[in-house]
Design an enzyme around this catalytic site. Structure first.
Site, PDB file in Angstrom:
ATOM      1  NE  ARG A  17      48.481  40.702  74.689  1.00 11.00           N
ATOM      2  CZ  ARG A  17      48.105  39.452  74.374  1.00 11.00           C
ATOM      3  NH1 ARG A  17      48.844  38.725  73.568  1.00 11.00           N
ATOM      4  NH2 ARG A  17      46.987  38.947  74.842  1.00 11.00           N
TER       5      ARG A  17
ATOM      6  CG  ASP B  83      68.583  30.473  72.756  1.00  9.21           C
ATOM      7  OD1 ASP B  83      68.941  31.654  72.935  1.00  9.21           O
ATOM      8  OD2 ASP B  83      68.475  29.644  73.672  1.00  9.21           O
TER       9      ASP B  83
ATOM     10  CG  HIS C 142      54.178  41.847  67.262  1.00 11.21           C
ATOM     11  ND1 HIS C 142      54.072  40.548  67.697  1.00 11.21           N
ATOM     12  CD2 HIS C 142      55.455  42.225  67.516  1.00 11.21           C
ATOM     13  CE1 HIS C 142      55.227  40.168  68.200  1.00 11.21           C
ATOM     14  NE2 HIS C 142      56.088  41.166  68.096  1.00 11.21           N
TER      15      HIS C 142
ATOM     16  CG  ASN D 147      52.764  37.851  64.200  1.00 12.41           C
ATOM     17  OD1 ASN D 147      53.040  37.700  65.391  1.00 12.41           O
ATOM     18  ND2 ASN D 147      51.665  38.467  63.792  1.00 12.41           N
TER      19      ASN D 147
ATOM     20  CE1 TYR E 271      46.389  39.990  67.315  1.00 16.09           C
ATOM     21  CE2 TYR E 271      44.388  39.399  68.516  1.00 16.09           C
ATOM     22  CZ  TYR E 271      45.758  39.547  68.474  1.00 16.09           C
ATOM     23  OH  TYR E 271      46.512  39.260  69.587  1.00 16.09           O
TER      24      TYR E 271
HETATM   25  C1  DHK Z   1      49.561  38.187  67.892  1.00 16.06           C
HETATM   26  C2  DHK Z   1      49.322  37.427  69.000  1.00 16.06           C
HETATM   27  O1  DHK Z   1      48.757  36.234  68.874  1.00 16.06           O
HETATM   28  C3  DHK Z   1      49.623  37.897  70.371  1.00 16.06           C
HETATM   29  O2  DHK Z   1      50.017  36.832  71.210  1.00 16.06           O
HETATM   30  C4  DHK Z   1      50.687  38.980  70.378  1.00 16.06           C
HETATM   31  C5  DHK Z   1      50.345  39.438  67.962  1.00 16.06           C
HETATM   32  C6  DHK Z   1      50.355  40.060  69.352  1.00 16.06           C
HETATM   33  C7  DHK Z   1      49.960  40.416  66.861  1.00 16.06           C
HETATM   34  O3  DHK Z   1      49.588  41.557  67.139  1.00 16.06           O
HETATM   35  O4  DHK Z   1      50.083  40.055  65.682  1.00 16.06           O
HETATM   36  O5  DHK Z   1      50.788  39.533  71.676  1.00 16.06           O
END
Ligand code: DHK
Length: 150
Positions: free
Chosen positions: A113, A89, A102, A76, A25
């Site tokens: 995912r 919904d 994402h 997100n 991330y």
């Molecule tokens: C962030 C998350 O916490 C995951 O549950 C998703 C997403 C991906 C992201 O890439 O920002 O699958």
């Protein structure tokens, strides 16, 4: 005249950004994402309301509150992407432009995912481009608002 307000909503564990799986991330924090959104919004002539929650009910309520208040939603949904029919919904109910973001490329990850309920309510999806996806989503939102107005 008031600037169009875009709600930028973040789901569970996004408060851990910078700490959680940085190899996946990245090292930017959610505060960094908020700052990026604020700077981008200023350049684009938008106002933003940036929020994060770890609760499904809370994010559903926030989406509902957008109706009549916000001009669009950047979201997100994190872990609720693949599980929450309630969130889908709510996004359908508010009848606003929605851009799903994402940070990671969810299609290069585990199969669970890949299916996003939120995508069924989104105008578009940006994934795999890191936190810059939020800035790109705000740029796309300007076009969506112009299309709606025209
Ligand atoms: C962030 C998350 O916490 C995951 O549950 C998703 C997403 C991906 C992201 O890439 O920002 O699958």
């Amino acid at each position: 005249m008031a600037l169009p307000l875009i709600s930028v909503l973040n789901g569970p564990n996004m408060n851990m950004l910078g700490l959680r799986e940085p190899e996946r991330y990245g090292t930017a924090t959610l505060d960094d994402v908020e700052q990026l959104c604020a700077e981008t919004a200023e350049q684009l002539g938008l106002a933003i309301d940036f929020r994060q929650t770890n609760s499904e009910g809370e994010i559903v309520s926030w989406v509902q509150e957008c109706r009549g208040r916000s001009a669009g939603i950047v979201i997100n949904p994190a872990g609720y992407t693949n599980t929450s029919i309630a969130l889908m919904d709510a996004l359908l109910a508010v009848e606003l432009p929605v851009v799903e973001v994402h940070i990671t490329n969810i299609h290069r990850r585990e199969e669970f995912r890949h299916r996003s309920f939120v995508s069924l309510a989104a105008d578009g999806v940006i994934c795999g481009l890191g936190i810059r996806g939020y800035a790109l989503a705000l740029m796309a939102m300007v076009d969506l608002l112009q299309e709606d107005a025209g």
